[in-house]
Design an enzyme around this catalytic site. Structure first.
Site, mmCIF file in Angstrom:
data_model
loop_
_atom_site.group_PDB
_atom_site.id
_atom_site.type_symbol
_atom_site.label_atom_id
_atom_site.label_comp_id
_atom_site.label_asym_id
_atom_site.label_seq_id
_atom_site.Cartn_x
_atom_site.Cartn_y
_atom_site.Cartn_z
ATOM 1 N N GLY A 184 0.819 -1.205 0.000
ATOM 2 C CA GLY A 184 0.000 0.000 0.000
ATOM 3 C C GLY A 184 0.853 1.255 0.000
ATOM 4 O O GLY A 184 1.919 1.319 -0.620
ATOM 5 N N GLY A 185 0.387 2.257 0.749
ATOM 6 C CA GLY A 185 1.107 3.526 0.810
ATOM 7 C C GLY A 185 2.512 3.390 1.340
ATOM 8 O O GLY A 185 3.391 4.189 0.991
ATOM 9 N N GLY A 419 22.542 9.731 -31.965
ATOM 10 C CA GLY A 419 22.123 10.458 -30.776
ATOM 11 C C GLY A 419 22.558 9.790 -29.490
ATOM 12 O O GLY A 419 22.783 10.461 -28.480
ATOM 13 N N ALA A 420 22.714 8.467 -29.522
ATOM 14 C CA ALA A 420 23.152 7.748 -28.322
ATOM 15 C C ALA A 420 24.562 8.164 -27.930
ATOM 16 O O ALA A 420 24.902 8.214 -26.744
ATOM 17 C CB ALA A 420 23.071 6.246 -28.548
#
Length: 529
Positions: A184-185, A419-420
């Site tokens: 949960g939280g 671009g890498a």
């Protein structure tokens, strides 16, 4: 009616010795734990108790506990009759390798380690002390979530933890160690910390458990299958480390702490190095094939370069096409980011970009210099990658490097395309120094692909297209992809002998140790999320 003064006169006179004896008995009772049967059940699950874990984490005899007598003040649902000391969490500080570290440890034997108001306030206290003292904080999680009987006050307690996690982010190292349920939280606190450790078989993290998942989606799955250590270490990337037992896990928590500074105002601890700074790395010439299509294990390269071959790999099981590790060069801590040709040919994809970006950001926050080993053919092509946001996720790594102010050195081991190449800490995005080996290929794309694009018409018109293509590929390589092309244009500081790699890196890092770079004045940047 007896007056107050008369009652006071009847009370026994204060006796410090008797009071001290009572305190001693109470402390002995607390040290034995809440219930021998609860301890037996904890051990039967293969789990240690909170005090046993803290003894493994800290240097012997150095842990000082705070608020061991704290009790909750809740009523209703039988809580008024159950007020154990400590309220299910042990907090305090001690020494790890001689340096101050704060910690809290859920005690599953008390209310299943569930968090209530007093429990949360104890954690708030130790987190506040850690921030004020400028020292790391370690959370040992083994709890059943919010204490339902205390209602919204338990949820507010989690909110206070999250707020402190965020406030301390990049200020002091925060480490989460999951040793039991974390649902949960409660799972969001580890997600906000710098490093997450998990133990196989006993640790699980998820927002909604298997029963809820089945009720809502019809899917059946076990607790381990939904949120076990291997799931988060290999699929989700939530956990940086996974172990078979708590002893090995906590030993590596200690090791990690030995590589981190106390806070963002200090440098990582340096140690005397027994491995010579000028040691030649002759093995590298045989470890890395000259053929850019041939795979090899980048971890062997790292092992050859760093002190004594020792490094701590982060997220070793997730996004394996990128290697992130902490190690030492001449006794000084460095962060290593490297493409891994042994997995997906070392391409950058969504998960690899996220993994490297997070690591770069963490190293920059804690003054750890970055060494980037580049052997990248590009970004992973594909409809799924594009539709899932490779542009946005790749930009995370680009942003992390551009925003980093620590010393940054890149080394092109073999190939660096498109671009890498730019994203992997090239000179153009701010690397302080860039080196390459004499077999490097830095280009927009591989020669085969480039020739097919640039010379498409010439190849198509040729009476022997294959022979023409081979000739043009060779010409393209000779003209634009030879090892010295980037060096001639100042994009690489030097082309070096692989055998001198360790010595060159150590000398360069020593020169950059006093680097002082400032970012523009702003509230904060707006990185791609």
């Amino acid at each position: 009616m007896t007056t107050f003064d008369e009652l006071l006169a009847l009370a026994p006179a204060p006796d410090l010795r008797r009071s001290t004896d009572e305190l001693k008995r109470l402390k002995e009772e607390l040290s034995r734990g809440p219930d021998p049967e609860a301890t037996r059940r904890q051990h039967a699950k293969g789990k240690l108790t909170a005090p046993e874990r803290l003894r493994l984490l800290f240097d012997e005899g150095t842990f000082t506990e705070l608020e061991p007598l704290r009790r909750h003040r809740a009523t209703g649902f039988g809580l008024e009759d159950r007020k154990p000391h400590g309220d299910g969490v042990v907090i305090g500080w001690g020494l790890v390798h001689g340096r101050t570290v704060f910690a809290y440890a859920h005690d599953f034997r008390v209310f299943g380690g569930a968090l209530g108001e007093a429990h949360a306030q104890k954690i708030h206290k130790v987190m506040d002390l850690a921030e004020a003292a400028g020292a790391p904080v370690v959370g040992l999680s083994d709890g059943a979530g919010a204490r339902i009987q205390e209602g919204v006050t338990a949820l507010a307690g989690y909110g206070g933890i999250f707020l402190r996690n965020t406030r301390s982010s990049g200020v002091i190292p925060q480490i989460s160690v999951i040793l039991g349920p974390c649902a949960g939280g409660a799972a969001y606190s580890p997600a906000l910390t710098d490093f997450v450790f998990m133990v196989r078989g006993t640790a699980q993290m998820f927002i909604t458990g298997p029963d809820v998942v089945q009720a809502v989606t019809g899917e059946r799955i076990t607790h381990d299958g939904l949120g076990g250590a291997d799931v988060h270490a290999s699929l989700s990337g939530v956990s940086a480390f996974a172990y078979d037992d708590e002893e090995d896990c906590l030993a590596d928590v200690r090791h990690l702490l030995s590589l981190l500074p106390q806070n963002n105002r200090e440098l990582p601890p340096a140690v005397p190095a027994s491995d010579p700074a000028d040691r030649r790395t002759e093995a590298l010439t045989s470890l890395v094939p000259a053929d850019p299509q041939q795979a090899y294990d980048m971890r062997a390269v790292i092992e050859e370069i760093v002190d004594d071959g020792d490094f701590l790999e982060v997220h070793a099981g997730w996004a394996q096409n990128v290697v992130c590790a902490l190690a030492r060069l001449d006794g000084h801590v460095v962060g290593l980011v490297a493409n891994q040709p042994a997995a997906l040919a070392g391409v950058l994809d969504i998960h690899g970009s996220e993994k490297a970006a997070r690591f770069v950001q963490t190293c920059d926050a804690f003054n750890i210099p970055l060494v980037t080993l580049v052997d990248v053919p590009g970004f992973l092509p594909g409809v799924d990658q594009e539709h899932s946001g490779i542009i946005r996720h790749g930009a995370k790594l680009l942003y992390a490097y551009c925003n980093a102010t620590v010393p940054r050195i890149s080394l092109v081991v073999r190939k660096a395309y498109g671009g890498a190449y730019i994203v992997m800490d090239s000179r153009s995005i701010g690397a302080d120094l860039s080196f390459a080996w004499p077999t490097n290929e830095i280009a927009v794309m591989g020669a085969e692909g480039a020739a097919n694009v640039v010379f498409r018409r010439e190849i198509a018109a040729s009476p022997d297209p294959e022979a023409t293509r081979a000739r043009l590929i060779k010409e393209y390589k000779a003209e634009l992809m030879h090892p010295y092309y980037a060096a001639e244009r100042g994009l690489v500081d030097d082309v070096i002998d692989p055998a001198e790699t360790r010595a060159v890196l150590i000398r360069s890092l020593a020169m950059l140790r006093a680097k002082n770079a400032a970012l523009p004045e702003r509230k904060h940047g707006n990185p791609p999320m």
